[in-house]
Design an enzyme around this catalytic site. Structure first.
Site, PDB file in Angstrom:
ATOM      1  N   ASP A  79       0.937  -1.091  -0.001  1.00 47.16           N
ATOM      2  CA  ASP A  79      -0.030  -0.194   0.056  1.00 47.16           C
ATOM      3  C   ASP A  79       0.758   1.309  -0.171  1.00 47.16           C
ATOM      4  O   ASP A  79       2.184   1.140   0.361  1.00 47.16           O
ATOM      5  CB  ASP A  79      -0.913   0.030   1.266  1.00 47.16           C
ATOM      6  CG  ASP A  79      -0.077   0.134   2.457  1.00 47.16           C
ATOM      7  OD1 ASP A  79       0.937  -0.625   2.650  1.00 47.16           O
ATOM      8  OD2 ASP A  79      -0.681   0.832   3.211  1.00 47.16           O
ATOM      9  N   GLU A 140       0.142  -1.021   5.550  1.00 49.67           N
ATOM     10  CA  GLU A 140       1.309  -0.586   6.658  1.00 49.67           C
ATOM     11  C   GLU A 140       1.081   0.876   6.937  1.00 49.67           C
ATOM     12  O   GLU A 140       1.410   1.213   7.892  1.00 49.67           O
ATOM     13  CB  GLU A 140       2.520  -0.627   5.996  1.00 49.67           C
ATOM     14  CG  GLU A 140       3.822  -0.714   6.800  1.00 49.67           C
ATOM     15  CD  GLU A 140       4.382   0.812   6.929  1.00 49.67           C
ATOM     16  OE1 GLU A 140       5.102   1.072   7.661  1.00 49.67           O
ATOM     17  OE2 GLU A 140       3.823   1.765   6.089  1.00 49.67           O
TER      18      GLU A 140
HETATM   19 ZN   LIG Z   1       7.123   2.413   3.879  1.00 48.30          ZN
END
Ligand SMILES: [Zn+2]
Length: 378
Positions: A79, A140
């Protein structure tokens, strides 16, 4: 040897697929196909339900070839932050940037491209290696959500490398643990001109609490911040409610606890100081504090085998690695908490989380070379 053109083409393809957190479906499908083509067995865990996104975390397992030894994990995240729609990667003078209105997404697609190129090279040159588990997490960027919900029962590695920071030949072995704080102060509402004696100002309590608080850099291992404050209704109302959000971080869990307790104690003491008798009764503002553990600390020993592995690999290339501590958490904090001794490696990305983000092709090639060497030695 890694191939700069193949690596650039891979990076361009990855960058052009929009993948903001929770919208990783398309890139997940692409990566599943890509790693399968490289010879991996690819599975996804069920993290998409927990994170509310389109995809779970991807795990690509490569069987060992002609070499015994414990498996090695390589980790990246798929992501990106926003703005991420319509990324146009531009390559000029050996440097990738976006066309200007979006991020580039080299955080963390430079790391993904480097791992793919290293694995291509390892396969081409038939380099014997231990089993490799490539983990590509989702979400993340929104609080390590993917890693926090990763199905660790699917992994067998006890050591790993997460490619997710700036710099080349840079290794991070320590990172702080962090707490998030949400503080709600409820005072007593009153008319500010007619009956201020009947009120207790939540804004005054909050202000006193913050004024008494140690914030910023507390010591070399510890930081703290109040990041948002909202409250009050009108100039003629003694304010009833203030909501604050803040955080504390430290490389030492005991110091983190102490700082967190200090921040809460300051608000409680401020409420006590503003106690007053209203209608014959002592009254105080209510202070409600919610503390949540944001991420656990990462503290890989300077002498750990995984650090030595990277040092040996860089030395073999005639280079040296800079071993440092970082000030922020990443997926590696979560891996370490689950017993996978993981350090972070630089991918060459720069100015991440801005539209000026860039990454140099020669830097990505250097990281891919290092990965090939690490895989050879692991
Ligand atoms: Zn990163």
């Amino acid at each position: 040897m890694p191939d700069p053109e193949r690596l650039s083409a891979e990076f361009s393809r990855l960058a052009a697929i929009a993948s903001p957190s929770r919208r990783e479906g398309e890139i997940a499908r692409y990566l599943a196909e890509r790693f399968t083509k490289l010879g991996a067995e690819v599975v996804f865990d069920d993290a998409e339900a927990a994170v509310g996104g389109e995809s779970g975390n991807l795990i690509a397992s490569f069987a060992g070839t002609g070499k015994e030894g414990p498996p090695l994990m390589l980790s990246v995240h798929m992501d990106t932050v926003e703005p991420a729609d319509g990324v146009e990667p531009l390559l000029r003078d050996g440097v990738f940037t976006s066309a200007g209105n979006t991020i580039l997404g080299s955080d963390d697609k430079s790391g993904i491209a480097e791992i793919i190129e290293a694995l291509e090279t390892v396969r081409e040159e038939k380099i014997p290696h231990v089993p490799i588990e490539v983990v590509v997490t989702v979400c993340e960027e929104i609080g390590l959500q993917g890693a926090k919900h990763l199905d660790f029962s699917r992994l067998s590695s006890g050591r790993g490398l997460a490619l997710d920071t700036s710099g080349v030949d840079l290794l991070i072995h320590r990172a702080p643990c962090a707490n998030k704080l949400r503080v709600e102060i409820t005072g007593i509402e009153a008319h500010a001109g007619i009956a201020p004696e009947q009120g207790i100002s939540a804004i005054e309590v909050a202000a006193r609490g913050i004024a008494a608080m140690s914030l910023g850099r507390i010591d070399e291992e510890t930081t703290a911040n109040i990041g948002t404050i909202h409250g009050g209704q009108a100039t003629n109302i003694v304010s009833r409610s203030v909501i604050l959000e803040g955080e504390a971080r430290s490389h030492d869990p005991a110091k983190l606890d102490r700082q967190t307790e200090h921040m809460i104690a300051c608000f409680r003491e401020a409420a006590r100081q503003k106690e007053r008798i209203i209608d014959g009764k002592p009254r105080q503002a209510l202070v409600r504090c919610d503390v949540s553990a944001d991420y656990p600390r990462m503290a890989v020993a300077r002498e750990a085998p995984v650090v030595a592995l990277v040092e040996e690999a860089t030395a073999r290339l005639g280079r040296s690695v800079d071993v440092r501590a970082a000030g922020g958490g990443s997926d590696a904090n979560v891996y370490n908490a689950h017993g996978i001794e993981t350090v972070i490696l630089g991918t060459g990305m720069t100015d991440v989380h801005t539209v000026n983000e860039s990454v140099r092709v020669t830097d990505m090639v250097r990281v891919a070379e290092l990965l090939v060497e690490i895989i050879r030695l692991a």
